[in-house]
Design an enzyme around this catalytic site. Structure first.
Site, PDB file in Angstrom:
ATOM      1  N   ASP A 171      33.620  23.662  27.232  1.00  0.00           N
ATOM      2  CA  ASP A 171      34.671  22.662  27.020  1.00  0.00           C
ATOM      3  C   ASP A 171      35.334  22.324  28.349  1.00  0.00           C
ATOM      4  O   ASP A 171      35.507  21.155  28.709  1.00  0.00           O
ATOM      5  CB  ASP A 171      35.710  23.221  26.032  1.00  0.00           C
ATOM      6  CG  ASP A 171      36.863  22.262  25.818  1.00  0.00           C
ATOM      7  OD1 ASP A 171      36.582  21.070  25.585  1.00  0.00           O
ATOM      8  OD2 ASP A 171      38.026  22.684  25.922  1.00  0.00           O
TER       9      ASP A 171
ATOM     10  N   LYS B 168      30.729  35.148  32.200  1.00  0.00           N
ATOM     11  CA  LYS B 168      31.723  35.969  32.893  1.00  0.00           C
ATOM     12  C   LYS B 168      31.328  37.416  32.600  1.00  0.00           C
ATOM     13  O   LYS B 168      32.101  38.205  32.048  1.00  0.00           O
ATOM     14  CB  LYS B 168      33.129  35.614  32.357  1.00  0.00           C
ATOM     15  CG  LYS B 168      34.276  36.226  33.108  1.00  0.00           C
ATOM     16  CD  LYS B 168      34.523  35.620  34.472  1.00  0.00           C
ATOM     17  CE  LYS B 168      35.580  36.425  35.220  1.00  0.00           C
ATOM     18  NZ  LYS B 168      35.698  36.036  36.636  1.00  0.00           N
TER      19      LYS B 168
ATOM     20  N   ASP C 177      34.654  18.769  31.071  1.00  0.00           N
ATOM     21  CA  ASP C 177      35.727  17.849  31.484  1.00  0.00           C
ATOM     22  C   ASP C 177      35.747  17.757  33.010  1.00  0.00           C
ATOM     23  O   ASP C 177      35.892  16.677  33.584  1.00  0.00           O
ATOM     24  CB  ASP C 177      37.104  18.346  31.004  1.00  0.00           C
ATOM     25  CG  ASP C 177      37.534  17.687  29.704  1.00  0.00           C
ATOM     26  OD1 ASP C 177      36.647  17.309  28.916  1.00  0.00           O
ATOM     27  OD2 ASP C 177      38.759  17.556  29.481  1.00  0.00           O
TER      28      ASP C 177
ATOM     29  N   TYR D 102      36.487  29.745  19.691  1.00  0.00           N
ATOM     30  CA  TYR D 102      36.919  28.655  18.814  1.00  0.00           C
ATOM     31  C   TYR D 102      36.872  29.075  17.344  1.00  0.00           C
ATOM     32  O   TYR D 102      37.630  28.555  16.531  1.00  0.00           O
ATOM     33  CB  TYR D 102      36.003  27.432  18.976  1.00  0.00           C
ATOM     34  CG  TYR D 102      36.391  26.482  20.080  1.00  0.00           C
ATOM     35  CD1 TYR D 102      36.425  26.899  21.400  1.00  0.00           C
ATOM     36  CD2 TYR D 102      36.689  25.157  19.805  1.00  0.00           C
ATOM     37  CE1 TYR D 102      36.757  26.024  22.415  1.00  0.00           C
ATOM     38  CE2 TYR D 102      37.015  24.266  20.811  1.00  0.00           C
ATOM     39  CZ  TYR D 102      37.055  24.708  22.110  1.00  0.00           C
ATOM     40  OH  TYR D 102      37.385  23.833  23.107  1.00  0.00           O
TER      41      TYR D 102
ATOM     42  N   ASP E 219      33.823  31.081  37.014  1.00  0.00           N
ATOM     43  CA  ASP E 219      34.788  30.671  38.044  1.00  0.00           C
ATOM     44  C   ASP E 219      34.062  30.107  39.275  1.00  0.00           C
ATOM     45  O   ASP E 219      34.483  29.109  39.858  1.00  0.00           O
ATOM     46  CB  ASP E 219      35.747  31.820  38.421  1.00  0.00           C
ATOM     47  CG  ASP E 219      35.056  33.152  38.637  1.00  0.00           C
ATOM     48  OD1 ASP E 219      33.833  33.247  38.392  1.00  0.00           O
ATOM     49  OD2 ASP E 219      35.732  34.116  39.068  1.00  0.00           O
TER      50      ASP E 219
HETATM   51  C1  IPM Z   1      35.864  18.324  22.999  1.00  0.00           C
HETATM   52  C2  IPM Z   1      37.315  18.361  22.609  1.00  0.00           C
HETATM   53  C3  IPM Z   1      37.463  19.276  21.407  1.00  0.00           C
HETATM   54  C4  IPM Z   1      37.015  20.665  21.818  1.00  0.00           C
HETATM   55  C5  IPM Z   1      38.876  19.338  20.813  1.00  0.00           C
HETATM   56  C6  IPM Z   1      39.399  17.965  20.466  1.00  0.00           C
HETATM   57  C7  IPM Z   1      38.948  20.262  19.626  1.00  0.00           C
HETATM   58  O1  IPM Z   1      38.110  18.759  23.666  1.00  0.00           O
HETATM   59  O2  IPM Z   1      35.049  17.833  22.195  1.00  0.00           O
HETATM   60  O3  IPM Z   1      35.531  18.760  24.091  1.00  0.00           O
HETATM   61  O4  IPM Z   1      37.798  21.444  22.380  1.00  0.00           O
HETATM   62  O5  IPM Z   1      35.861  20.995  21.575  1.00  0.00           O
HETATM   63 MN    MN Z   2      37.013  19.119  25.507  1.00  0.00          MN
END
Ligand code: IPM
Ligand code: MN
Length: 352
Positions: free
Chosen positions: A245, A189, A249, A142, A221
Site C-alpha cells: 500500500d 522486513k 503510493d 489489514y 525501508d
Molecule cells: C488502496 C487504498 C486502500 C488500501 C484504502 C482506501 C482502504 O489506499 O487501494 O491502496 O489501503 O488498500
Molecule cells: Mn493505498
C-alpha cells in the site's frame, strides 16, 4: 465478443472518471465490434447512504456474475474525521477484495516520455522506469484480528500470513517476472518480523521452480529509498499488503501524477480494475480530475480479463497521443490550458 462488466463508480471523483472510461470502452466496442453490457452497482459512501452497507449483497452478486469489475474510488471525508463511525466506506473495499478473492494487486509504474519533466525526480533517475508491484491484497495486518483492551487505552492490529497466501502471490510474481526481464525482488522486513521470515522462506522455496528468475531480497525501508533513487533498477516486486500500500503510493509519483497509474486486482475467478488514486473529495463534482488512470485501468481489463490486446493497445495509443498533444487535466497542464475531465474523455473517444 460479449463483455459483461460490473461498474462500481463509488465516491468522490469516482463517478466522473468512470464516466470517461465508459465512453472510451464504448468507443472501443464500436471500433472492434464488441457488445458491452454495463452493470452499475453501489459501493462505498454512496452505498452507505443508499442502503447502509458499503458493499451490499446485491453489488456482490453483480460482481460475481460479471466477467470483470471496473471500479472508481472509495472514501468520504465525513467518515475520515469520525473515529467512532460504525461503518466506513473503506470496509466495503476490503470486504469486496476478500469476498471476490482478489489476492493479488498488480500496480505498474512507468514513465511517459512526454511527461518526464513533470516528475519531481530528475530525468536521468527515472528514464526507462518500468516496474510492477504485486501487492498481496487479502491478508496481513489489514485482515488480522484487531481491537482494543485496557478500557480502550491499548489497541492492536495483528499481522498474519499463511504459507498458502504467500505462495499463491509469489507464484504470480515469478510468472510475471518470466514474461518480463526475469528479475524479481521480494520486499520484506525479515530482520524484524516473523511474517516476513515466512515470506522469505516461501519465496526461497520457489526459486528452484523458476531457475531463470534472478531473485533479490530487500528490506522495505531500503526499497523505499532505492525506489526514488534508482527506480529503473527494479522490475517485478512482490510484497505484503501494508508495505505494498505504502510503496505503491510512493512509486506513483515517479510518473509525474497519481492520476495516471492504473491497477488490477485479481484472484482465481474474479478481476477488478481501478485507478490507484483515491476518491479525491476536494475535486468531486468539479470536472477537473485526471481520468487517465481509470482509462488505462480499462486497457488492463481488455488485455488481462478478455485477452483483447489490440483493444488495450488502441487505448494506450490514444492516451499517449492526448499527452503528447497536451489534452490534459490541470494536474498536468502547467502553462497550457487545462482541459476538463469530460473534455479529455470526449477527445479520447473521438480519437478512437
Ligand atoms: C488502496 C487504498 C486502500 C488500501 C484504502 C482506501 C482502504 O489506499 O487501494 O491502496 O489501503 O488498500
Ligand atoms: Mn493505498
Amino acid at each position: 465478443m460479449k463483455l459483461n462488466i460490473a461498474l462500481l463508480a463509488g465516491d468522490g471523483i469516482g463517478p466522473e472518471v468512470i464516466d470517461q472510461a465508459v465512453k472510451v470502452c464504448d468507443a472501443i466496442a464500436i471500433k472492434f465490434n464488441h457488445d458491452i453490457n454495463w452493470k452499475p452497482a453501489l459501493t462505498g459512501a454512496a452505498a452507505i447512504d443508499a442502503v447502509g452497507d458499503p458493499y451490499p449483497d446485491e453489488t456482490h452478486e453483480i460482481c460475481m456474475n460479471s466477467d470483470a469489475v471496473l471500479f472508481g474510488a472509495i472514501g468520504h471525508p465525513k467518515y475520515d474525521n469520525d473515529p467512532l463511525a460504525k461503518v466506513r466506506p473503506e470496509q466495503g473495499l476490503l470486504k469486496m477484495r476478500k469476498e471476490l478473492g482478489l489476492f493479488a494487486n498488480i500496480r505498474p509504474t512507468f514513465t511517459f516520455p512526454s511527461l518526464i519533466d513533470k516528475s519531481p525526480l530528475k530525468r536521468e533517475r527515472i528514464e526507462g522506469t518500468d516496474l510492477v508491484f504485486l501487492r498481496e491484497l487479502t491478508g496481513g495486518i489489514y485482515f488480522g484480528e484487531k481491537g482494543r483492551k485496557d478500557n480502550g487505552n491499548t489497541a492492536f492490529d495483528n499481522c498474519v500470513y499463511t504459507k498458502e497466501e504467500v505462495l499463491r502471490l509469489a507464484k504470480k510474481g515469478f510468472e510475471l517476472a518470466m514474461t518480463r526481464s526475469k528479475k524479481l525482488c521480494c520486499v520484506d522486513k525479515a530482520n524484524v518480523l516473523e511474517t516476513s521470515r515466512l515470506w522469505r522462506e516461501t519465496v526461497q522455496g520457489l526459486e528452484k521452480e523458476y531457475p531463470e528468475v534472478e531473485v533479490s531480497y530487500e528490506f522495505v525501508d531500503a526499497v523505499a529509498m532505492r525506489l526514488v533513487q534508482w527506480p529503473s533498477s527494479y522490475d517485478v516486486l512482490i510484497t505484503e499488503n501494508l508495505f505494498g500500500d505504502i510503496l505503491t503510493d510512493e512509486a506513483s509519483v515517479i510518473s509525474g501524477s497519481m492520476g495516471l497509474m492504473p491497477s488490477a486486482s485479481v484472484g482465481e475467478n474474479n478481476s477488478l480494475y481501478e485507478p490507484i488514486h483515491g476518491s479525491y473529495p476536494q475535486a468531486a463534482g468539479k470536472d477537473i480530475a485526471n481520468p487517465l488512470a481509470t482509462v488505462l485501468s480499462a486497457a488492463m481489463m481488455f488485455e488481462d480479463a478478455f485477452g483483447l490486446k489490440e483493444e488495450a493497445q488502441a487505448i494506450r495509443n490514444v492516451v499517449n497521443k492526448s499527452l503528447v498533444e497536451g489534452i490534459v487535466t490541470e494536474d498536468l497542464s502547467e502553462n497550457k490550458t487545462a482541459y476538463k475531465t469530460s473534455e479529455v474523455g470526449d477527445w479520447l473517444t473521438e480519437n478512437i
